[in-house]
Design a protein around this motif. Structure first.
Motif, short mmCIF file in Angstrom:
data_model
loop_
_atom_site.label_atom_id
_atom_site.label_comp_id
_atom_site.label_asym_id
_atom_site.label_seq_id
_atom_site.Cartn_x
_atom_site.Cartn_y
_atom_site.Cartn_z
N ILE A 302 52.68 44.91 28.44
CA ILE A 302 51.23 44.94 27.60
C ILE A 302 50.19 44.13 28.12
O ILE A 302 50.46 43.01 28.42
N LYS A 303 49.15 44.94 28.31
CA LYS A 303 47.81 44.29 28.74
C LYS A 303 47.02 43.59 27.31
O LYS A 303 46.85 44.32 26.41
N GLN A 304 46.72 42.20 27.63
CA GLN A 304 46.25 41.74 26.15
C GLN A 304 44.71 41.34 26.48
O GLN A 304 44.49 40.70 27.65
N TYR A 305 44.00 41.49 25.81
CA TYR A 305 42.59 41.09 25.89
C TYR A 305 41.92 40.44 24.58
O TYR A 305 42.67 40.71 23.60
N TYR A 306 40.88 39.80 24.95
CA TYR A 306 40.13 39.29 23.53
C TYR A 306 38.78 39.52 23.83
O TYR A 306 38.30 39.69 24.70
N VAL A 307 38.17 39.50 22.51
CA VAL A 307 36.64 39.99 22.41
C VAL A 307 36.03 39.19 21.55
O VAL A 307 36.69 38.79 20.43
N LEU A 308 34.86 38.58 22.00
CA LEU A 308 34.24 37.39 21.34
C LEU A 308 33.48 38.10 20.21
O LEU A 308 32.44 39.02 20.71
N CYS A 309 33.19 37.88 19.00
CA CYS A 309 32.45 38.53 17.75
C CYS A 309 32.17 37.47 16.96
O CYS A 309 32.53 36.23 16.85
N ASN A 418 42.51 41.36 20.80
CA ASN A 418 42.31 40.57 19.94
C ASN A 418 40.64 40.26 19.60
O ASN A 418 40.15 39.92 20.71
N MET A 419 40.23 40.24 18.19
CA MET A 419 39.15 39.77 17.93
C MET A 419 39.01 38.38 17.72
O MET A 419 39.58 38.02 16.63
N VAL A 420 38.16 37.73 18.17
CA VAL A 420 38.10 36.10 18.01
C VAL A 420 36.68 36.01 17.55
O VAL A 420 35.56 36.12 18.22
N ASP A 421 36.71 35.20 16.33
CA ASP A 421 35.30 35.21 15.64
C ASP A 421 35.02 33.57 15.31
O ASP A 421 33.94 33.48 14.81
N SER A 422 35.57 32.86 15.84
CA SER A 422 35.22 31.31 15.79
C SER A 422 36.23 30.57 16.68
O SER A 422 37.13 31.03 17.39
#
Ligand SMILES: Nc1ncnc2c1ncn2[C@@H]1O[C@H](COP(=O)(O)OP(=O)(O)OP(=O)(O)O)[C@@H](O)[C@H]1O
Length: 456
Positions: A302-309, A418-422
């Motif tokens: 599985i390729k895992q990523y995060y996005v800054l929001c 993954n959405m990262v918001d803080s």
């Protein structure tokens, strides 16, 4: 299942299984997008109820046996007796009508647990067994086959008694009995469950009775519909769920005490914490024990990523960009609250997506209906709209693993975003990265070329 696909296909089941408790999906038509919400705090009562619900949902979504590559541990009551295991159903010398039933169900060969459990359960004289293996490994099919093999259809009274923790679970097991016994119509089945009103003293003629502990006890003691002394096989299914329900433990033991010496006692459980173990030892004297350790999953494919929001709107936009750049067969999106899931479902629907929602407020039948319409094999992307947290707000590795584990199946490479918001959620993401020792790379969702690249 005409091929061995069952053996290959199903490492997924447990992940689905495990997560179902906090997997809430949204659905409309043949949805290609599922939204899920995990609701935080739960009381003990809810937790218990959840276990039975979870167990039922697991059964409903599963069409295959879970493949488990661990070694089966077998502890024989008599260590000197030879240990039999079988690789084919033929070796079991089943009645032809049962063998036909087994093949008709698409079973080509015994599952791992069945290889050892079936010879033990079918041995003469009968042997007692405690068996533990994760959900979906073929326990139900095994004891159903044992019950059907032991009944004498010419005798018109109950000979096999199986107790399940809930009405719905009993019905599910009943269905397996009916399927497997399809070519053995002389064997009849009665359901001792709430709502099945019976008159006192009218003897039951069916050879197999399946029910919940309270009703079974009533049928044996108060209404005298079953003569417990004539029972040859007693099955206690889902022992871990059973003991989580108030009163079931005592009722089960009371039923067990009425059975004759020499009655075969079989107990099954998906987990084996101390409390289950103590209970099992009270119900099953001189047991053989079979254990299959749970298969550990990895995130290797599985390729895992995060996005800054910055906000949920921002996350929604990122999601739209992802959808704009790559073809997604089915995605599973996890939100922390019902409110977010509802809001997001609305937004996505407006945007023309087909959305299905599974939420804590839905009753089990609704959830089951949604789950049955979702093709887990088609899930190519998992999105944590909110990162998974335990009820104290700390990282929850197991939930992360099980969510992400829904993608990347059948040798395909999966994608998890993954959405990262803080700052806090960034820290949590880092703990997941460290725990699984797998890099989670940053993804810029404003850069469509970059998104396209990750999909290849
Ligand atoms: N030998 C087999 N070959 C192929 N499929 C099988 C085999 N045994 C069982 N299955 C299928 O695998 C699935 C899981 O089996 P089963 O329900 O018996 O597992 P379980 O361990 O009792 O899990 P649960 O308690 O969650 O039902 C079912 O769909 C069943 O039909």
């Amino acid at each position: 299942m005409a091929t061995d696909s069952w053996a290959l296909a199903v490492d997924e089941q447990e992940s689905t299984t495990k997560t179902i408790g906090n997997l809430r999906i949204m659905e409309a038509g043949d949805a290609n997008l599922h939204l899920t919400e995990d609701d935080g705090d739960k009381s003990d009562e809810e937790e218990k109820e959840d276990r039975a619900t979870q167990s039922l949902l697991n059964k409903l979504i599963r069409s295959n046996v879970v493949n488990n590559t661990n070694q089966v541990e077998v502890l024989q009551r008599d260590p000197n007796s030879p240990l039999y295991s079988v690789k084919t159903f033929e070796e079991l010398r089943l009645k032809p009508q049962l063998l036909k039933g087994v093949y008709e169900m698409g079973f080509n060969r015994p599952s791992k647990i069945q290889e050892n459990a079936l010879p033990m359960m079918l041995a003469e004289p009968p042997q007692n067994l405690i068996a533990q293996s994760q959900s979906g490994t073929g326990k139900t099919a095994a004891f159903v086959l044992a019950m059907l093999s032991h009944v004498d259809p010419s005798l018109k009274w109950p000979q096999c008694l199986c107790i399940s923790p809930t009405y719905e679970l009993a019905l599910q097991t009943g269905k397996v009995i009916e399927q497997m016994g399809k070519f053995y119509p002389e064997v009849k089945l009665a359901y001792a469950v709430r709502g099945h009103k019976m008159e006192r003293g009218v003897k039951i003629k069916e050879q197999i009775v399946i029910g919940t502990p309270g009703t079974v006890l009533d049928w044996c003691v108060k209404l005298k519909l079953i003569d417990p002394k004539k029972i040859k096989v007693f099955v206690l299914d889902e022992a871990d769920v059973m003991i989580a329900t108030q009163g079931h433990q005592d009722q089960s033991i009371r039923i067990q005490r009425m059975l004759p010496k020499g009655c075969q006692m079989l107990l099954f459980s998906a987990t084996f914490e101390d409390s289950v173990w103590k209970f099992a030892e009270r119900v099953v004297p001189d047991p053989n024990i079979i254990k299959l350790k749970r298969e550990e999953e990895t995130l290797d494919t599985i390729k895992q990523y995060y996005v800054l929001c910055n906000s949920k709107e921002d996350k929604f936009n990122a999601l739209c960009n992802i959808y704009g750049a790559i073809t997604i067969a089915q995605a599973m999106i996890f939100c922390h609250t019902r409110k977010t899931a509802n809001w997001l479902a609305g937004q996505l629907s407006k945007d023309g997506h087909q959305v299905a929602l599974l939420s804590g407020e839905m009753v089990v039948e609704q959830r089951a209906a949604v789950i049955e319409r979702i093709d887990v094999e088609q899930v190519s992307v998992v999105i944590n709209f909110d990162l998974p947290l335990d009820k104290d707000g700390n990282p929850d590795n197991e939930t992360y693993l099980h969510r992400i584990g829904r993608t990347g199946r059948f040798g395909k490479r999966g994608l998890a975003i993954n959405m990262v918001d803080s700052q806090r959620s960034m820290e949590i993401l880092k703990t997941y990265e460290r725990h699984f020792n797998k890099k989670i790379g940053r993804l810029d969702t404003d850069d469509l070329d970059e998104i396209e690249k990750i999909a290849n």
